[in-house]
Design an enzyme around this catalytic site. Structure first.
Site, PDB file in Angstrom:
ATOM      1  N   HIS A  68     -23.141  25.159 -87.102  1.00 39.00           N
ATOM      2  CA  HIS A  68     -24.318  25.194 -86.234  1.00 39.00           C
ATOM      3  C   HIS A  68     -25.287  26.195 -86.832  1.00 39.00           C
ATOM      4  O   HIS A  68     -24.882  27.292 -87.213  1.00 39.00           O
ATOM      5  CB  HIS A  68     -23.892  25.622 -84.826  1.00 39.00           C
ATOM      6  CG  HIS A  68     -24.906  25.310 -83.784  1.00 39.00           C
ATOM      7  ND1 HIS A  68     -26.093  25.994 -83.701  1.00 39.00           N
ATOM      8  CD2 HIS A  68     -24.923  24.401 -82.786  1.00 39.00           C
ATOM      9  CE1 HIS A  68     -26.802  25.508 -82.683  1.00 39.00           C
ATOM     10  NE2 HIS A  68     -26.115  24.531 -82.112  1.00 39.00           N
ATOM     11  N   ARG A  75     -34.593  26.022 -79.678  1.00 38.41           N
ATOM     12  CA  ARG A  75     -35.561  25.336 -80.536  1.00 38.41           C
ATOM     13  C   ARG A  75     -36.214  24.178 -79.788  1.00 38.41           C
ATOM     14  O   ARG A  75     -37.389  23.903 -79.972  1.00 38.41           O
ATOM     15  CB  ARG A  75     -34.872  24.852 -81.823  1.00 38.41           C
ATOM     16  CG  ARG A  75     -34.640  25.999 -82.804  1.00 38.41           C
ATOM     17  CD  ARG A  75     -33.698  25.623 -83.926  1.00 38.41           C
ATOM     18  NE  ARG A  75     -32.319  25.526 -83.455  1.00 38.41           N
ATOM     19  CZ  ARG A  75     -31.425  24.652 -83.907  1.00 38.41           C
ATOM     20  NH1 ARG A  75     -31.769  23.772 -84.819  1.00 38.41           N
ATOM     21  NH2 ARG A  75     -30.200  24.644 -83.420  1.00 38.41           N
TER      22      ARG A  75
END
Ligand SMILES: Cc1cc2nc3c(=O)[nH]c(=O)nc-3n(C[C@H](O)[C@H](O)[C@H](O)COP(=O)(O)OP(=O)(O)OC[C@H]3O[C@@H](n4cnc5c(N)ncnc54)[C@H](O)[C@@H]3O)c2cc1C
Ligand code: SF4
Ligand code: SF4
Ligand code: FES
Lengths: 246, 605
Positions: B236, B256
């Site tokens: 990740h 994000r």
């Protein structure tokens, strides 16, 4: 690097236990769980503690730190006075297993005595239910619970009065509350709350709310509304009559 | 096995995360007697940490969504080496599995018209993730737990399985010890379901908890089952890098999704510098368009920070290696900047990302509404796992089933965010259903007492060696360093060969680990037992990664940086040979049916 002393509860094989001091190095950003792990890795490989997520999400690492029920993984060392020993001991309300690990199985048994969700028929054949976010909101607050049992640990009804057979404790009062307030649930838990689950034992000291790491308003949003429902059902003459006629 | 207690069930489920709980529920509903074993307390499994949501094409937020689009997205994300039948079943059944959770007490966030709200996530064409704020995993595990406790399932908490038992080549149950006292127990069962989760603890930096030691992978492997796709590992891109004690802990992709941007030490938004050609048409051409996407402008394209996880992780890796990293060896993830765009940005961030706000406030003393975070890649998920039949989840060993992260197939070379939680409930259910069916059709197997005795003896050996033996924590750390440095985000032939040599040396050291003290709750001893599993699985990862001489999804090779069509026609399988060594082979992917191929083509436009 700085040194600090951790005064950690160690159980003895035959029963009982005592605090033992461990000096260890501490560095910026550490939490109590890190210190316990460091002691475990360097000085006491058989020191027992529970943990999983290290991020306050699983509710495994409950303990009493300087006498306060807290999650070890969310207690930063810079929030404590390191000039004095930091005491770390298990939750005192539950039977000890080893060192910082306690037997919390009572909680799992209590949950089974609470009536499970009984949903109304869905609003569409595919199983869709419709309800508004504001109705979800109040239930979601209680469903944030990570089952750390710190509120159970601090509640005097359990801790001092040992009413384990009469009272289910704040965790399971809000478990009831989220079921009672679930927009699709049809079951009725008020009789049980009054007779089996001992809601009357709670005298709203709010100690549970103060220790909840999820900041759930256990008393104001959960227990008090439940108490009001119980009172109006069983002690208010008009609703009582209506209920009897139903 | 004189001192081992024996329990007998129709179906034994090993693991109580989302997959194990769902399997146990289904088996119990089918009338089987069910035993459920887990290493921690009930409700604490890794699933509890999942944040973003579970993917299901319910089309509540965009009625263009359907199982077909979800299927095509999953295949594209997996770079077409997925088990297409699993991807199909998953896409078709996930909506029902999610909806039934509501009848069991889950309370998802709502759309304005009162249905389950779904959010956008990387690689999913339409908003598809059913969620509860950023704590969806907690909602899933609690709902399943609270449903399961009324079904008469016998739960054995804080028990660890150390070996599977076999009878005539079929599954017969397992041997376990309990953490409390360190005593051994035999679980006899007609059918066994493995649902033991991931392998993060093979790496130095991981988002996984201590439980992620790949036990199920290794148990199945040692029993003779096949592991598949082990080279595909998801790093990740955004894990915490500071303070040291929380290194690796996940920072959700949601940051994000809400407009968070990645910057290097020079303040450059470096993701705009490297956009793969096949994603160019779907990616914003400048920051302004990226922001419009975040604000739900349906005509805007997504910002490059939301490219696939493997790509973003590699870009971050590159910036750090080039000396453009942040002070603690990551890069900057900045959500605070949106104050330039939104007057009430502080409130907005706290409302959209409550647990991220708290995580940084409480663990790093940092206010994400005011300052950028420091983040770097973290080992997050293993796509590879035990080979299973798509419909029944049965492994190559009759009566042994596997579901969830420890199984393989659905994700191919790369998993899309949100596809794991839905995988757990879709295939957990199927594993439980078919395990119960298997139990109905088969008798109670015999217990191989010699194998039980050997398993117990082997696991107690570290006590015989005492403190003079190797320190188990040290061996585990050395393995984690090896995997991190040599079989990590960017791989080469030479480094992986070196890793294999090291792993074999570590195996030898493991036979010498020693511990002292009593068996009760002894984490040093537990580590000594876990290492064996981590080593077997690390070896399978390295061997598979060597075999795949190309780059695809969660497997990137500097010496073979391109995708090669030929490698898209098979999966890599590892198996334990008769002499105990690891055997690697290529398993051709069966031809995809015409209808499914057509679905993929339709969605390409
Ligand atoms: C921080 C984080 C966030 C995530 N967010 C998302 C998300 O938003 N959406 C998504 O889809 N996925 C997400 N994932 C991935 C997803 O959470 C996992 O892949 C998934 O939860 C795995 O579930 P599982 O049931 O397979 O195993 P787990 O939940 O890992 O459970 C494994 C179980 O097996 C038991 N076990 C293991 N070994 C043994 C043994 N030897 N003996 C007995 N029991 C054993 C364990 O005790 C545990 O009960 C996230 C992962 C992380 C780490
Ligand atoms: S408010 Fe009630 S439940 Fe909470 S600690 Fe006080 S007595 Fe216990
Ligand atoms: S209500 Fe709060 S204190 Fe009590 S168990 Fe849940 S999270 Fe812990
Ligand atoms: S380890 Fe999960 S709450 Fe502390």
């Amino acid at each position: 690097m700085a040194q600090a002393t951790f005064r950690i509860w160690r159980t003895q094989p035959g029963g009982g236990g005592a605090f033992q001091d461990y000096q260890t190095e501490v560095s910026e950003g550490m939490v109590v769980l890190d210190a316990v792990h460091r002691v475990q890795a360097e000085q006491a490989p058989d020191l027992a503690c529970r943990w999983n997520c290290k991020a306050g999400k699983c509710g495994s690492c409950s303990a009493e730190i300087n006498g306060r029920p807290r999650l070890m993984c969310m207690t930063r060392l810079n929030s404590l006075n390191l000039n004095e020993p930091v005491t770390v001991e298990p939750m005192r309300t539950f039977p000890p297993i080893k060192d910082l690990v306690t037997d919390v199985s009572w909680n799992f048994r209590v949950k089974k005595t609470i009536r499970k969700i009984t949903p109304r028929p869905p609003d569409a054949p595919d199983g869709t239910y419709r309800f508004a976010q504001r109705d979800a909101d109040r239930v979601q607050e209680f469903r944030k619970c990570i089952e750390c049992f710190l509120c159970q640990d601090v509640c005097h009804v359990l801790r001092d009065h040992r009413e384990f057979n009469e009272f289910i404790g704040p965790r399971f009062l809000i478990y009831n509350a989220q079921l009672e307030m679930n927009p699709i649930d049809t079951a009725d838990r008020l009789q049980d709350l009054k007779d089996k689950h001992g809601i009357g034992y709670c005298n709203i000291t709010k100690c549970c709310t103060k220790v909840c790491p999820e900041h759930i308003h256990i008393t104001d949003n959960g227990i008090i509304p439940l108490k009001e429902r119980v009172v109006s059902r069983f002690y208010d003459p008009v609703t009582r009559l209506l209920h009897m006629l139903k | 096995m004189a001192d081992a207690t024996t329990y007998t069930y129709d179906v034994l489920v090993i693991g109580a995360g989302g997959a194990g709980l769902r399997a146990a529920i289904e088996a119990a509903n089918a009338g089987a007697s069910v035993g459920l074993i887990c290493k921690s307390l009930l409700g604490k499994a890794h699933t509890v940490m999942a944040e973003g949501g579970m993917a299901a094409a319910m089309a509540n937020n965009d009625d263009r969504d359907s199982w077909k689009v979800h299927f095509a997205d999953t295949m594209r994300g997996g770079q077409y080496v997925n088990n297409w039948r699993m991807a199909e079943i998953h896409a078709k059944e996930a909506p029902d599995r999610v909806r039934e959770l509501e009848a069991w007490g889950a309370v998802f966030d709502r759309t304005p018209d009162g249905r389950i709200n779904q959010r956008n996530f990387g690689g999913h064409r339409y908003p598809r993730l059913a969620h509860v704020g950023d704590r969806t995993g907690l909602e899933l595990i609690r709902t399943l737990q609270d449903h399961a406790i009324y079904l008469g399932i016998a739960v054995h908490m804080e028990h660890t399985v150390i070996e599977l038992l076999l009878d005539g080549g079929g599954a017969a149950g397992a041997v376990a010890y309990d953490r409390d006292r360190g005593t051994f127990h035999v679980f006899a069962a007609k059918a066994t379901v493995l649902a033991t989760g991931g392998a993060g603890r093979a790496y130095k930096v991981t988002s996984n908890s201590w439980e992620g030691t790949a036990d199920g992978h290794a148990l199945a492997y040692r029993a003779g089952a096949e592991l598949q796709d082990m080279e595909f590992i998801q790093f990740h891109p955004t894990g915490m890098v500071w303070p040291p004690s929380v290194k690796g802990i996940l920072v959700t992709e949601g940051v994000r999704g809400e407009g968070g941007i990645l910057k290097n030490s020079e303040g450059r938004r470096f993701m705009f510098d490297d956009i793969p050609d096949n994603y160019k048409p779907q990616t914003a051409s400048d920051p302004e368009e990226g922001w419009r996407y975040v604000m739900n402008d349906k005509n805007a394209r997504r910002p490059p920070e939301l490219l696939t996880r493997d790509h973003v992780a590699r870009c971050i890796n590159r910036e750090v290696k080039a000396g453009r990293g942040s002070p603690h060896g990551g890069v900057f993830l900045d959500i605070a900047w949106i104050k330039e765009k939104l007057p009430n940005s502080e409130e907005h961030i706290k409302r959209k990302l409550p647990s991220m706000y708290h995580q940084f406030k409480e663990l790093a003393d940092l206010d994400i509404t005011k300052e950028p975070m420091e983040i770097g890649p973290t080992m997050h998920y293993i796509m590879g796992g035990i080979s299973v039949d798509a419909d029944s989840q049965e492994t190559r060993i009759p009566g042994l089933f596997a579901a969830g992260e420890c199984a393989s197939g659905i994700n191919g070379a790369n998993r899309l965010g949100g596809n794991s939680l839905s995988d757990l409930i879709v295939f957990g259910k199927r594993a439980g259903e078919y395990a119960a069916k298997f139990a109905q059709q088969n008798g109670q197997p015999r217990i191989d007492t010699a194998r039980v005795d050997k398993a117990i003896k082997d696991s107690l050996a570290p006590f015989d060696r005492g403190s003079k033996g190797e320190n188990p924590y040290k061996v585990q750390q050395d393995l984690q360093d090896t995997m991190h440095n040599l079989v990590g985000i960017v791989r080469t032939e030479a480094e992986m060969r070196e890793a294999l040599t090291k792993i074999r040396a570590l195996k030898e050291r493991t036979s010498r680990v020693g511990v002292e003290g009593h068996r009760e709750y002894h984490s040093g001893w537990h580590t000594a037992i876990d290492i064996r599993n981590l080593l077997d699985v690390s070896e399978a990862i390295a061997v598979s990664a060597l075999e795949r001489k190309e780059s695809r999804g969660g497997h990137f090779r500097e010496d073979y940086p391109d995708k090669v069509a030929e490698f898209g026609t098979f999966n890599i399988v590892t198996k334990r040979g008769a002499d105990g060594s690891v055997q690697v082979s290529r398993l051709p992917i069966p031809p995809i049916p015409q209808e499914l191929q057509q679905v993929i083509e339709e969605q390409k436009s």
